[in-house]
Write an enzyme that holds these catalytic residues in place. Sequence first.
Site, PDB file in Angstrom:
ATOM      1  N   LYS A 157     -14.433   7.075  61.098  1.00  0.00           N
ATOM      2  CA  LYS A 157     -13.229   7.461  61.829  1.00  0.00           C
ATOM      3  C   LYS A 157     -13.618   8.464  62.899  1.00  0.00           C
ATOM      4  O   LYS A 157     -14.358   9.421  62.629  1.00  0.00           O
ATOM      5  CB  LYS A 157     -12.185   8.064  60.876  1.00  0.00           C
ATOM      6  CG  LYS A 157     -11.673   7.072  59.843  1.00  0.00           C
ATOM      7  CD  LYS A 157     -10.681   7.708  58.887  1.00  0.00           C
ATOM      8  CE  LYS A 157     -10.157   6.688  57.878  1.00  0.00           C
ATOM      9  NZ  LYS A 157      -9.235   7.301  56.890  1.00  0.00           N
ATOM     10  N   LYS A 165      -2.450   1.312  49.178  1.00  0.00           N
ATOM     11  CA  LYS A 165      -2.697   2.697  48.812  1.00  0.00           C
ATOM     12  C   LYS A 165      -2.381   2.872  47.333  1.00  0.00           C
ATOM     13  O   LYS A 165      -1.298   2.509  46.862  1.00  0.00           O
ATOM     14  CB  LYS A 165      -1.817   3.630  49.642  1.00  0.00           C
ATOM     15  CG  LYS A 165      -2.205   3.714  51.100  1.00  0.00           C
ATOM     16  CD  LYS A 165      -3.519   4.445  51.303  1.00  0.00           C
ATOM     17  CE  LYS A 165      -3.782   4.717  52.777  1.00  0.00           C
ATOM     18  NZ  LYS A 165      -5.055   5.447  52.992  1.00  0.00           N
TER      19      LYS A 165
END
Length: 333
Positions: free
Chosen positions: A253, A155
């Site tokens: 997703k 990240k």
Amino acid sequence: MSSLLIEMDCQVHSPRLLEPVRIAGHTFYEIPCLQVQLSSGPHRGRGEAAGVFYLQDDPARMPAQLEAVRGALREGLGRDALRLGMPAGGARNALDCALWELEARRTGRPIWQLAGLNPPRPLRTVFTLSAHEPAEMAARALRGLHGQAQALKLKLTGNTDVDIERLRAVRRVRPEVWMGVDANQGYTPASIEALLPVLVDCRVRLLEQPFARGHEQDMAQVDFPLPTAADESCLDLMELETLPGRFDLVNIKLDKCGGLTEALMMARRARQLGLQVMVGNMGGSSLAAAPAFLLGQLCDVVDLDGPTVLAQDCSPGVRYEGGLVHCPSEVWG
């Protein structure tokens, strides 16, 4: 699905995280989730969703959304009608997945078979390193499940200098691992220029969502030296059509697109459009990861480490061994 009476129960819970999770612009201290259970005679079906935080798709609001379809459920609402009649998001995802499992239990057929898939196999999953100081991320890359991982995703925060050090620190201690990065909309065409040569030098294989949703046209301003993935830039089947020529891969997703039904359609349509396919999830327990695991059977990149950030997962749950995710049939479906 037959028209036998279907009853629905909804509960919102907030599983505790092992520690806060930090991405560009956000720090998560908990991940509230909606759990749906359907019952029809002796049969049960379950689904779980965390929603889409950047769209204010909040689990606390989802039970009210589902009340609107309770009457249709009692009359035998099916997945196709649900997809056409309810907006995409977490509420539809949880209900859609519960309908899949309910049909599997009614018919005695596993969901992978109902979905036209091959018997599921264990999948290599990326394990995500939350954005910390570079030395801390390097240390974490060597510990626990991250230390066993075949693939890592870092990240980033949009702070170019620190992000560069994060990349170099992790690559230094894990020279062999597949590495991707997730910018979580943290960059602009100007700010990312200094990062690109470092991505190449560190052998990064995938750059996910470099720019903000709504700024997809900015992708044309940069000559990316590695594949790029759309996450926030693609919510559902309709938006998938806008990706060719801008991105190389789509991150599907179930919370974004509203369930396994649409996710399977997206994966197959993405192939037709010449896009590669990735599966991820917004968080939650193994009950949320299990339907995404089935979608993962069609994917090039799998990002299903969500349950590993929880202090306690549901039981039975998915298993992580040697960098692979295993999902026994008794978890869901």
